[in-house]
Design a protein around this motif. Structure first.
Motif, PDB file in Angstrom:
ATOM      1  N   MET A 115     -50.467  16.324   2.443  1.00 10.04           N
ATOM      2  CA  MET A 115     -51.913  16.036   2.127  1.00 10.04           C
ATOM      3  C   MET A 115     -52.223  14.768   1.951  1.00 10.04           C
ATOM      4  SD  MET A 115     -54.665  18.034   1.879  1.00 10.04           S
ATOM      5  CE  MET A 115     -56.329  17.894   1.457  1.00 10.04           C
ATOM      6  N   LEU A 139     -56.151  11.629  -0.749  1.00 10.98           N
ATOM      7  CA  LEU A 139     -56.709  12.108  -2.179  1.00 10.98           C
ATOM      8  C   LEU A 139     -57.304  10.841  -2.978  1.00 10.98           C
ATOM      9  CD1 LEU A 139     -54.035  14.846  -3.200  1.00 10.98           C
ATOM     10  CD2 LEU A 139     -56.331  14.836  -1.914  1.00 10.98           C
ATOM     11  N   THR A 196     -62.589  16.644  -0.923  1.00 13.84           N
ATOM     12  CA  THR A 196     -61.117  17.043  -0.519  1.00 13.84           C
ATOM     13  C   THR A 196     -61.221  18.714  -0.671  1.00 13.84           C
ATOM     14  OG1 THR A 196     -60.178  15.142  -1.074  1.00 13.84           O
ATOM     15  CG2 THR A 196     -58.724  17.030  -0.877  1.00 13.84           C
ATOM     16  N   VAL A 204     -55.238  21.317  -0.965  1.00 10.43           N
ATOM     17  CA  VAL A 204     -54.331  20.437  -1.962  1.00 10.43           C
ATOM     18  C   VAL A 204     -53.510  21.444  -2.512  1.00 10.43           C
ATOM     19  CG1 VAL A 204     -54.209  19.307  -3.915  1.00 10.43           C
ATOM     20  CG2 VAL A 204     -56.211  18.992  -2.302  1.00 10.43           C
ATOM     21  N   ALA A 219     -50.442  22.344  -0.221  1.00 10.14           N
ATOM     22  CA  ALA A 219     -49.472  21.339   0.285  1.00 10.14           C
ATOM     23  C   ALA A 219     -48.562  21.111  -0.522  1.00 10.14           C
ATOM     24  CB  ALA A 219     -50.386  19.898   0.284  1.00 10.14           C
ATOM     25  N   ILE A 239     -48.594  15.683  -2.023  1.00  9.22           N
ATOM     26  CA  ILE A 239     -50.286  15.399  -2.214  1.00  9.22           C
ATOM     27  C   ILE A 239     -49.827  13.850  -2.152  1.00  9.22           C
ATOM     28  CG2 ILE A 239     -51.176  17.334  -2.559  1.00  9.22           C
ATOM     29  CD1 ILE A 239     -51.265  16.224  -5.535  1.00  9.22           C
ATOM     30  N   TYR A 241     -52.129  10.207  -3.226  1.00  9.96           N
ATOM     31  CA  TYR A 241     -53.219   9.753  -3.428  1.00  9.96           C
ATOM     32  C   TYR A 241     -53.262   8.208  -2.749  1.00  9.96           C
ATOM     33  CZ  TYR A 241     -53.932  13.280  -6.858  1.00  9.96           C
ATOM     34  OH  TYR A 241     -53.901  14.248  -7.702  1.00  9.96           O
TER      35      TYR A 241
END
Length: 90
Positions: free
Chosen positions: A32, A35, A41, A46, A49, A52, A54
């Motif tokens: 994912m 973020l 989102t 999330v 996933a 994740i 960011y």
């Protein structure tokens, strides 16, 4: 001589060249992205996933991070660690 323009987008472009023919696409739900810049989102995506990311400016440890995404990062932070405490992470 290239003025390092290849690195402007980070390490991904050079890595794709270095690992040519050894890179395979994966199902997007596994990793994912966004973020750190996508405010709207889908939380359910999330949660599903495996990884994740960011990526973007709104890191969860910064004041500008999106509060609704911060818990996905906070649960892995060891706040008892001296280094982490000295970083004044939210």
């Amino acid at each position: 001589k290239s003025n390092l323009t290849l690195w402007r987008l980070g390490t991904l472009p050079p890595a794709l060249i270095a690992f040519k023919e050894h890179v395979h696409p994966i199902d997007p739900s596994y990793h994912m992205l966004g973020l750190g810049y996508q405010k709207n989102t889908n939380i359910e995506k999330v949660k599903r996933a495996a990884v994740i990311h960011y990526n973007g400016q709104s890191k969860p440890w910064l004041e500008i991070g999106f509060e609704h995404l911060r818990p996905f990062w906070n649960k892995y932070v060891n706040y008892s660690n001296d280094f982490i405490r000295n970083c004044h992470i939210l």
